[in-house]
Write a protein that holds these residues in place. Structure first.
Motif, PDB file in Angstrom:
ATOM      1  N   PHE A 157      26.139 -17.920   8.938  1.00 13.60           N
ATOM      2  CA  PHE A 157      26.836 -16.793   9.553  1.00 13.60           C
ATOM      3  C   PHE A 157      27.412 -15.865   8.484  1.00 13.60           C
ATOM      4  O   PHE A 157      27.237 -14.649   8.534  1.00 13.60           O
ATOM      5  N   THR A 158      28.080 -16.453   7.512  1.00  7.89           N
ATOM      6  CA  THR A 158      28.700 -15.673   6.443  1.00  7.89           C
ATOM      7  C   THR A 158      27.655 -14.952   5.607  1.00  7.89           C
ATOM      8  O   THR A 158      27.802 -13.763   5.297  1.00  7.89           O
ATOM      9  N   ALA A 159      26.585 -15.659   5.242  1.00  8.38           N
ATOM     10  CA  ALA A 159      25.530 -15.061   4.414  1.00  8.38           C
ATOM     11  C   ALA A 159      24.859 -13.892   5.134  1.00  8.38           C
ATOM     12  O   ALA A 159      24.610 -12.847   4.529  1.00  8.38           O
ATOM     13  N   ALA A 160      24.581 -14.062   6.412  1.00 10.55           N
ATOM     14  CA  ALA A 160      23.945 -12.982   7.175  1.00 10.55           C
ATOM     15  C   ALA A 160      24.906 -11.815   7.369  1.00 10.55           C
ATOM     16  O   ALA A 160      24.538 -10.655   7.174  1.00 10.55           O
ATOM     17  N   GLY A 161      26.136 -12.118   7.735  1.00 14.42           N
ATOM     18  CA  GLY A 161      27.106 -11.070   8.041  1.00 14.42           C
ATOM     19  C   GLY A 161      27.535 -10.246   6.840  1.00 14.42           C
ATOM     20  O   GLY A 161      27.778  -9.050   6.970  1.00 14.42           O
ATOM     21  N   HIS A 162      27.608 -10.883   5.687  1.00 11.92           N
ATOM     22  CA  HIS A 162      28.050 -10.173   4.489  1.00 11.92           C
ATOM     23  C   HIS A 162      26.932  -9.914   3.493  1.00 11.92           C
ATOM     24  O   HIS A 162      27.167  -9.385   2.408  1.00 11.92           O
ATOM     25  N   LYS A 163      25.726 -10.298   3.872  1.00  7.51           N
ATOM     26  CA  LYS A 163      24.522  -9.980   3.092  1.00  7.51           C
ATOM     27  C   LYS A 163      24.646 -10.427   1.637  1.00  7.51           C
ATOM     28  O   LYS A 163      24.272  -9.707   0.718  1.00  7.51           O
ATOM     29  N   ARG A 164      25.186 -11.640   1.452  1.00 13.00           N
ATOM     30  CA  ARG A 164      25.300 -12.189   0.108  1.00 13.00           C
ATOM     31  C   ARG A 164      25.332 -13.706   0.186  1.00 13.00           C
ATOM     32  O   ARG A 164      25.706 -14.277   1.205  1.00 13.00           O
ATOM     33  N   SER A 165      24.921 -14.332  -0.905  1.00 13.65           N
ATOM     34  CA  SER A 165      25.019 -15.782  -1.015  1.00 13.65           C
ATOM     35  C   SER A 165      26.496 -16.153  -0.979  1.00 13.65           C
ATOM     36  O   SER A 165      27.334 -15.489  -1.615  1.00 13.65           O
ATOM     37  N   THR A 166      26.832 -17.194  -0.230  1.00 13.96           N
ATOM     38  CA  THR A 166      28.239 -17.508   0.011  1.00 13.96           C
ATOM     39  C   THR A 166      29.006 -17.887  -1.245  1.00 13.96           C
ATOM     40  O   THR A 166      30.202 -17.593  -1.350  1.00 13.96           O
ATOM     41  N   HIS A 167      28.352 -18.504  -2.209  1.00 15.95           N
ATOM     42  CA  HIS A 167      29.082 -18.904  -3.422  1.00 15.95           C
ATOM     43  C   HIS A 167      29.543 -17.699  -4.248  1.00 15.95           C
ATOM     44  O   HIS A 167      30.447 -17.830  -5.061  1.00 15.95           O
ATOM     45  N   LEU A 168      28.972 -16.538  -4.017  1.00 13.64           N
ATOM     46  CA  LEU A 168      29.372 -15.349  -4.767  1.00 13.64           C
ATOM     47  C   LEU A 168      30.787 -14.883  -4.405  1.00 13.64           C
ATOM     48  O   LEU A 168      31.416 -14.154  -5.169  1.00 13.64           O
ATOM     49  N   PRO A 170      21.551 -15.221   2.494  1.00  9.61           N
ATOM     50  CA  PRO A 170      20.959 -14.275   3.438  1.00  9.61           C
ATOM     51  C   PRO A 170      19.436 -14.380   3.380  1.00  9.61           C
ATOM     52  O   PRO A 170      18.875 -14.689   2.335  1.00  9.61           O
ATOM     53  N   VAL A 171      18.808 -14.138   4.508  1.00 10.17           N
ATOM     54  CA  VAL A 171      17.347 -14.093   4.553  1.00 10.17           C
ATOM     55  C   VAL A 171      16.964 -12.621   4.463  1.00 10.17           C
ATOM     56  O   VAL A 171      17.261 -11.835   5.372  1.00 10.17           O
ATOM     57  N   VAL A 172      16.340 -12.256   3.347  1.00 11.81           N
ATOM     58  CA  VAL A 172      15.979 -10.870   3.072  1.00 11.81           C
ATOM     59  C   VAL A 172      14.461 -10.740   3.124  1.00 11.81           C
ATOM     60  O   VAL A 172      13.754 -11.350   2.316  1.00 11.81           O
ATOM     61  N   VAL A 173      13.974  -9.963   4.082  1.00 11.23           N
ATOM     62  CA  VAL A 173      12.538  -9.755   4.255  1.00 11.23           C
ATOM     63  C   VAL A 173      12.262  -8.261   4.112  1.00 11.23           C
ATOM     64  O   VAL A 173      12.877  -7.441   4.803  1.00 11.23           O
ATOM     65  N   ASN A 174      11.366  -7.931   3.198  1.00 14.71           N
ATOM     66  CA  ASN A 174      11.019  -6.535   2.908  1.00 14.71           C
ATOM     67  C   ASN A 174      12.268  -5.676   2.689  1.00 14.71           C
ATOM     68  O   ASN A 174      12.360  -4.560   3.182  1.00 14.71           O
ATOM     69  N   TYR A 197       4.594  -9.796   4.426  1.00  8.58           N
ATOM     70  CA  TYR A 197       6.051  -9.758   4.294  1.00  8.58           C
ATOM     71  C   TYR A 197       6.469 -10.379   2.966  1.00  8.58           C
ATOM     72  O   TYR A 197       5.888 -11.356   2.515  1.00  8.58           O
ATOM     73  N   ASP A 198       7.524  -9.818   2.364  1.00  7.33           N
ATOM     74  CA  ASP A 198       8.068 -10.364   1.128  1.00  7.33           C
ATOM     75  C   ASP A 198       9.462 -10.904   1.397  1.00  7.33           C
ATOM     76  O   ASP A 198      10.318 -10.192   1.938  1.00  7.33           O
ATOM     77  N   VAL A 199       9.711 -12.158   1.044  1.00 10.89           N
ATOM     78  CA  VAL A 199      10.989 -12.805   1.229  1.00 10.89           C
ATOM     79  C   VAL A 199      11.640 -13.029  -0.140  1.00 10.89           C
ATOM     80  O   VAL A 199      10.995 -13.541  -1.043  1.00 10.89           O
ATOM     81  N   VAL A 200      12.901 -12.647  -0.275  1.00  7.52           N
ATOM     82  CA  VAL A 200      13.636 -12.859  -1.530  1.00  7.52           C
ATOM     83  C   VAL A 200      13.972 -14.343  -1.659  1.00  7.52           C
ATOM     84  O   VAL A 200      14.534 -14.938  -0.738  1.00  7.52           O
ATOM     85  N   VAL A 201      13.603 -14.903  -2.812  1.00  8.00           N
ATOM     86  CA  VAL A 201      13.924 -16.297  -3.115  1.00  8.00           C
ATOM     87  C   VAL A 201      14.746 -16.306  -4.393  1.00  8.00           C
ATOM     88  O   VAL A 201      14.199 -16.316  -5.494  1.00  8.00           O
ATOM     89  N   GLU A 202      16.054 -16.244  -4.244  1.00  2.91           N
ATOM     90  CA  GLU A 202      17.000 -16.224  -5.363  1.00  2.91           C
ATOM     91  C   GLU A 202      18.263 -16.948  -4.937  1.00  2.91           C
ATOM     92  O   GLU A 202      18.604 -16.956  -3.757  1.00  2.91           O
ATOM     93  N   ALA A 203      18.984 -17.518  -5.903  1.00  6.22           N
ATOM     94  CA  ALA A 203      20.262 -18.147  -5.576  1.00  6.22           C
ATOM     95  C   ALA A 203      21.354 -17.106  -5.363  1.00  6.22           C
ATOM     96  O   ALA A 203      22.175 -17.227  -4.453  1.00  6.22           O
ATOM     97  N   ASP A 204      21.372 -16.083  -6.197  1.00  3.42           N
ATOM     98  CA  ASP A 204      22.436 -15.081  -6.159  1.00  3.42           C
ATOM     99  C   ASP A 204      21.977 -13.801  -5.462  1.00  3.42           C
ATOM    100  O   ASP A 204      21.651 -12.813  -6.115  1.00  3.42           O
ATOM    101  N   ILE A 205      21.976 -13.833  -4.133  1.00  5.85           N
ATOM    102  CA  ILE A 205      21.515 -12.670  -3.374  1.00  5.85           C
ATOM    103  C   ILE A 205      22.731 -11.858  -2.929  1.00  5.85           C
ATOM    104  O   ILE A 205      23.675 -12.388  -2.363  1.00  5.85           O
ATOM    105  N   LYS A 206      22.675 -10.570  -3.201  1.00 10.65           N
ATOM    106  CA  LYS A 206      23.730  -9.654  -2.749  1.00 10.65           C
ATOM    107  C   LYS A 206      23.067  -8.329  -2.390  1.00 10.65           C
ATOM    108  O   LYS A 206      22.443  -7.692  -3.224  1.00 10.65           O
ATOM    109  N   ARG A 207      23.181  -7.916  -1.131  1.00 15.87           N
ATOM    110  CA  ARG A 207      22.548  -6.679  -0.666  1.00 15.87           C
ATOM    111  C   ARG A 207      23.573  -5.670  -0.240  1.00 15.87           C
ATOM    112  O   ARG A 207      24.540  -5.854   0.309  1.00 15.87           O
TER     113      ARG A 207
END
Length: 126
Positions: free
Chosen positions: A30-41, A75-79, A116-126
Motif C-alpha cells: 500500500f505504501t509503495a504504491a501510494g507514495h511511488k517509492r520503495s518503503t525503506h527509502l 512500487p510496481v512500475v510498468v512503462n 511492457y518494461d518493468v523496473v527491477v530495482e531496490a531503490d525505486i522512487k517515482r
C-alpha cells in the motif's frame, strides 16, 4: 500485491509463516504504491522523509496499520507508470528485498513478450 489505489489484488502466505506477515506485507505494498517509492527509502539517512527532523516525520501515524516505512515494499512500475505495489514480509531486510526483486523480475519476464518494461530495482522512487 496491490493495485495503484492500494487495494489488495493478490496475497499468498506460506504454510507455517507468521500470522502477522500478511498484514505487514499489505501495508508495505500500500505504501509503495501510494507514495511511488520503495518503503525503506522513507528511513534512508540522511534525507529519508520519515526520519526525525525531516518533512514527513510521523507519516506512518496518518494511516495506522496501513503505512510502512521499513524495508520490503516496492512500487510496481510498468512503462514508466506506477501501477501498483508489492510487499514482502517474514524475512530479514535483505531477504525481503531479494524476494521483492525476484517478484519484480518475474513480472518483467512475464510482461516482456507483450512489449511492457518493468523496473527491477531496490531503490525505486517515482
Amino acid at each position: 500485491m496491490v493495485d495503484d489505489g492500494g487495494h489488495l489484488i493478490a496475497l499468498e502466505r506460506m504454510d507455517g509463516a507468521r500470522i502477522t506477515g500478511p498484514e505487514i506485507a499489505v501495508a508495505k505494498a500500500f505504501t509503495a504504491a501510494g507514495h511511488k517509492r520503495s518503503t525503506h527509502l522513507f528511513n534512508a539517512p540522511p534525507h529519508g522523509p520519515a526520519l526525525p527532523g525531516n518533512e514527513a516525520f510521523g507519516i506512518q501515524h496518518m494511516f495506522p496499520g496501513k503505512f510502512a516505512v521499513f524495508v520490503g515494499g516496492f512500487p510496481v512500475v510498468v512503462n514508466g507508470e506506477v501501477i501498483g505495489g508489492v510487499g514482502i514480509s517474514g524475512g530479514n531486510g535483505e531477504q525481503d528485498t531479494a524476494v521483492g526483486l525476484a517478484a519484480l523480475a518475474a513480472l518483467r519476464e512475464a510482461l516482456a513478450p507483450q512489449g511492457y518494461d518493468v523496473v527491477v530495482e531496490a531503490d525505486i522512487k517515482r
